[in-house]
Design an enzyme around this catalytic site. Structure first.
Site, PDB file in Angstrom:
ATOM      1  N   VAL A  15      -6.774 -45.655   4.936  1.00 16.06           N
ATOM      2  CA  VAL A  15      -6.030 -47.220   4.783  1.00 16.06           C
ATOM      3  C   VAL A  15      -6.288 -48.580   5.653  1.00 16.06           C
ATOM      4  O   VAL A  15      -7.052 -48.977   6.020  1.00 16.06           O
ATOM      5  CB  VAL A  15      -5.084 -47.858   3.571  1.00 16.06           C
ATOM      6  N   TYR A 146       8.807 -39.588  -3.055  1.00 15.95           N
ATOM      7  CA  TYR A 146       7.375 -40.964  -2.955  1.00 15.95           C
ATOM      8  C   TYR A 146       7.598 -41.824  -4.109  1.00 15.95           C
ATOM      9  O   TYR A 146       7.528 -43.418  -3.351  1.00 15.95           O
ATOM     10  CB  TYR A 146       6.135 -40.464  -3.163  1.00 15.95           C
ATOM     11  N   TYR A 160      14.658 -59.472  -0.800  1.00  9.63           N
ATOM     12  CA  TYR A 160      14.636 -60.241   0.175  1.00  9.63           C
ATOM     13  C   TYR A 160      13.996 -62.568   0.782  1.00  9.63           C
ATOM     14  O   TYR A 160      14.431 -62.574   0.916  1.00  9.63           O
ATOM     15  CB  TYR A 160      13.627 -59.336   1.768  1.00  9.63           C
TER      16      TYR A 160
HETATM   17  P1  NAD Z   1      -1.869 -42.033   5.252  1.00 15.76           P
HETATM   18  O1  NAD Z   1      -1.028 -40.748   5.458  1.00 15.76           O
HETATM   19  O2  NAD Z   1      -3.500 -41.785   5.873  1.00 15.76           O
HETATM   20  O3  NAD Z   1      -1.724 -43.412   6.205  1.00 15.76           O
HETATM   21  C1  NAD Z   1       0.002 -43.434   6.399  1.00 15.76           C
HETATM   22  C2  NAD Z   1       0.658 -43.688   8.439  1.00 15.76           C
HETATM   23  O4  NAD Z   1       1.352 -43.728   7.983  1.00 15.76           O
HETATM   24  C3  NAD Z   1      -0.143 -42.420   8.798  1.00 15.76           C
HETATM   25  O5  NAD Z   1      -0.799 -43.160  10.286  1.00 15.76           O
HETATM   26  C4  NAD Z   1       0.819 -42.153   8.855  1.00 15.76           C
HETATM   27  O6  NAD Z   1       0.931 -42.086  10.820  1.00 15.76           O
HETATM   28  C5  NAD Z   1       2.175 -43.339   8.959  1.00 15.76           C
HETATM   29  N1  NAD Z   1       3.106 -43.024   8.688  1.00 15.76           N
HETATM   30  C6  NAD Z   1       4.422 -42.626   8.216  1.00 15.76           C
HETATM   31  N2  NAD Z   1       5.553 -42.817   8.292  1.00 15.76           N
HETATM   32  C7  NAD Z   1       5.620 -43.082   9.732  1.00 15.76           C
HETATM   33  C8  NAD Z   1       6.889 -44.182  10.074  1.00 15.76           C
HETATM   34  N3  NAD Z   1       7.850 -43.366   9.557  1.00 15.76           N
HETATM   35  N4  NAD Z   1       6.530 -44.831  10.916  1.00 15.76           N
HETATM   36  C9  NAD Z   1       4.954 -45.273  11.297  1.00 15.76           C
HETATM   37  N5  NAD Z   1       4.185 -44.616  11.115  1.00 15.76           N
HETATM   38  C10 NAD Z   1       4.028 -43.966   9.557  1.00 15.76           C
HETATM   39  O7  NAD Z   1      -1.816 -42.787   3.997  1.00 15.76           O
HETATM   40  P2  NAD Z   1      -3.138 -44.021   3.784  1.00 15.76           P
HETATM   41  O8  NAD Z   1      -3.805 -43.441   2.071  1.00 15.76           O
HETATM   42  O9  NAD Z   1      -3.628 -44.512   4.320  1.00 15.76           O
HETATM   43  O10 NAD Z   1      -2.136 -44.947   2.731  1.00 15.76           O
HETATM   44  C11 NAD Z   1      -1.547 -46.207   3.401  1.00 15.76           C
HETATM   45  C12 NAD Z   1      -0.405 -46.887   2.274  1.00 15.76           C
HETATM   46  O11 NAD Z   1      -0.761 -46.914   1.323  1.00 15.76           O
HETATM   47  C13 NAD Z   1       0.368 -46.210   2.047  1.00 15.76           C
HETATM   48  O12 NAD Z   1       1.985 -46.440   2.180  1.00 15.76           O
HETATM   49  C14 NAD Z   1       0.232 -45.610   1.033  1.00 15.76           C
HETATM   50  O13 NAD Z   1       1.530 -44.915   0.024  1.00 15.76           O
HETATM   51  C15 NAD Z   1      -0.475 -46.644   0.030  1.00 15.76           C
HETATM   52  N6  NAD Z   1      -0.764 -46.104  -0.837  1.00 15.76           N
HETATM   53  C16 NAD Z   1      -2.371 -45.336  -0.549  1.00 15.76           C
HETATM   54  C17 NAD Z   1      -2.880 -45.017  -1.907  1.00 15.76           C
HETATM   55  C18 NAD Z   1      -3.975 -44.395  -1.240  1.00 15.76           C
HETATM   56  O14 NAD Z   1      -4.564 -43.542  -2.414  1.00 15.76           O
HETATM   57  N7  NAD Z   1      -4.471 -43.891  -0.173  1.00 15.76           N
HETATM   58  C19 NAD Z   1      -2.453 -45.556  -3.190  1.00 15.76           C
HETATM   59  C20 NAD Z   1      -1.341 -46.455  -3.299  1.00 15.76           C
HETATM   60  C21 NAD Z   1      -0.695 -46.435  -2.309  1.00 15.76           C
END
Ligand code: NAD
Ligand code: UDP
Length: 313
Positions: A15, A146, A160
């Site tokens: 995303v 999670y 906050y």
């Molecule tokens: P993704 O795993 O592709 O992206 C997550 C990113 O965060 C990665 O680039 C990873 O390297 C980075 N990351 C992880 N831990 C980190 C840390 N400690 N410090 C710095 N960077 C860190 O997942 P996504 O699908 O792109 O999800 C993005 C966000 O949206 C997340 O917070 C996820 O919980 C939320 N989300 C996504 C979905 C979905 O369906 N894709 C649904 C609900 C929520």
């Protein structure tokens, strides 16, 4: 002239990389912060040469200081395989990441948006799920690192705002798919497409009767950006998802048909605490943001299949 300076944590992920691209294209200066746990350089390679794009290798569990106007806090592994790989680290990323980014927002007076999740509703007893529903979450299960991490992050965002007057927003994201999903992250859309393209068995967990509502990534970006644009009177949480609900078995059949695959469906055990149904009530987003998803499942799947075809050829 540069419109805004925007920090996107988790910007090299699925995303996050789309969000970086979109906000850059809208004339903003974008700082992409990532520790590359699940993110990949490949996702943002095409942005690197843009002078208004900066890549920062950093872990959100440590504080970071930068002058920005807005922060999108996406850093957190999102697929069950990845977030369960190091459960303690997942909790730390959600909670310490939220504290560090909220602290930054407070210090530089930036607006901050949290990428929360439909998982805060757990295995829901209310269907579809409105924001007012408190959820049904197991605090000590496979998904808890999670789910509870994201719930605690929401609490921090709320506190906050109330205690320190930080300008916060929370979006609860429902299952999102599209190009740049990690091919091995185990999420259902990427799994089924990759399996179908390689004529391998399609792994349906349980009987496939459980439901999900799948949103194409472009619709999510629109919802997040519209939420960020609201004034202080609105902080969410707001559901951003597509209410079209499908059984997992229906998704498997659709993917097989669309890829003209020879794959057979096989049934595997249902993972523990796997929610049986999920569908957003998006009345609040419609009313407050004038937002609703536009991309139908087949249209989004078409684009995602094209991406994976290119990736694995
Ligand atoms: P993704 O795993 O592709 O992206 C997550 C990113 O965060 C990665 O680039 C990873 O390297 C980075 N990351 C992880 N831990 C980190 C840390 N400690 N410090 C710095 N960077 C860190 O997942 P996504 O699908 O792109 O999800 C993005 C966000 O949206 C997340 O917070 C996820 O919980 C939320 N989300 C996504 C979905 C979905 O369906 N894709 C649904 C609900 C929520
Ligand atoms: N699922 C499946 N086969 C797979 C991957 C997932 O049947 O190869 C199921 C999973 O059990 C869940 C649904 O698809 O019921 C969505 O799984 P995903 O991991 O994509 O997201 P989440 O469970 O976090 O909504």
């Amino acid at each position: 002239m540069i419109k805004k300076r925007i920090l996107i944590t988790g910007g090299a992920g699925f995303v996050g990389s789309h969000l970086c691209e979109r906000l850059l294209n809208e004339g903003n200066e974008v700082y992409c912060l990532d520790n590359f746990f699940t993110g990949q350089k490949r996702n943002i390679l095409h942005l690197i040469s843009n002078p208004y794009f900066e890549l920062i290798r950093h872990d959100v569990t440590n504080p970071y200081l930068i002058e920005v106007d807005e922060i999108y806090n996406l850093a957190c592994p999102a697929s069950p395989i990845h977030y369960q790989y190091n459960a303690i680290k997942t909790v730390k990323t959600s909670i310490m990441g939220a504290i560090n980014m909220l602290g930054l927002a407070k210090r530089v007076n930036a607006k901050i948006l949290q990428a929360s999740t439909s998982e805060v509703y757990g295995n829901p007893m209310v269907h579809p799920q409105p924001e007012s529903y408190w959820g049904n979450v197991n605090p000590i299960g496979e998904r808890s690192c999670y789910d509870e991490g994201k719930r605690a992050a929401e609490t921090l965002f709320r506190d906050y705002q109330h205690q320190n007057n930080v300008h916060t927003k929370i979006v609860r994201i429902f299952n999102t798919y599209g190009p740049r999903m990690h091919p091995n992250d185990g999420r259902v859309v990427s799994n089924f497409i990759v399996q179908a393209l390689q004529n391998q068995d399609i792994t349906v967990y349980g009987k496939g009767e459980q439901t999900r509502s799948f949103q194409y990534v472009d619709d999510l970006l629109e919802g997040m950006i519209k939420t960020m644009a609201t004034d202080r009177s609105f902080s969410g949480p707001v559901n951003i998802g597509n209410p079209d609900e499908f059984k997992i078995i229906e998704l498997a059949e659709k993917v097989i048909a669309m890829t003209k695959s020879k794959s057979k469906i096989v049934f595997k055990p249902l993972p523990s605490d796997d929610p049986m149904m999920r569908k957003p009530d998006i009345s609040l987003a419609k009313k407050t943001l004038d937002w609703k998803p536009k991309v139908e499942l087949e249209e989004g799947l078409d684009k995602t299949i094209a991406f994976f075809k290119e990736l694995i050829k």
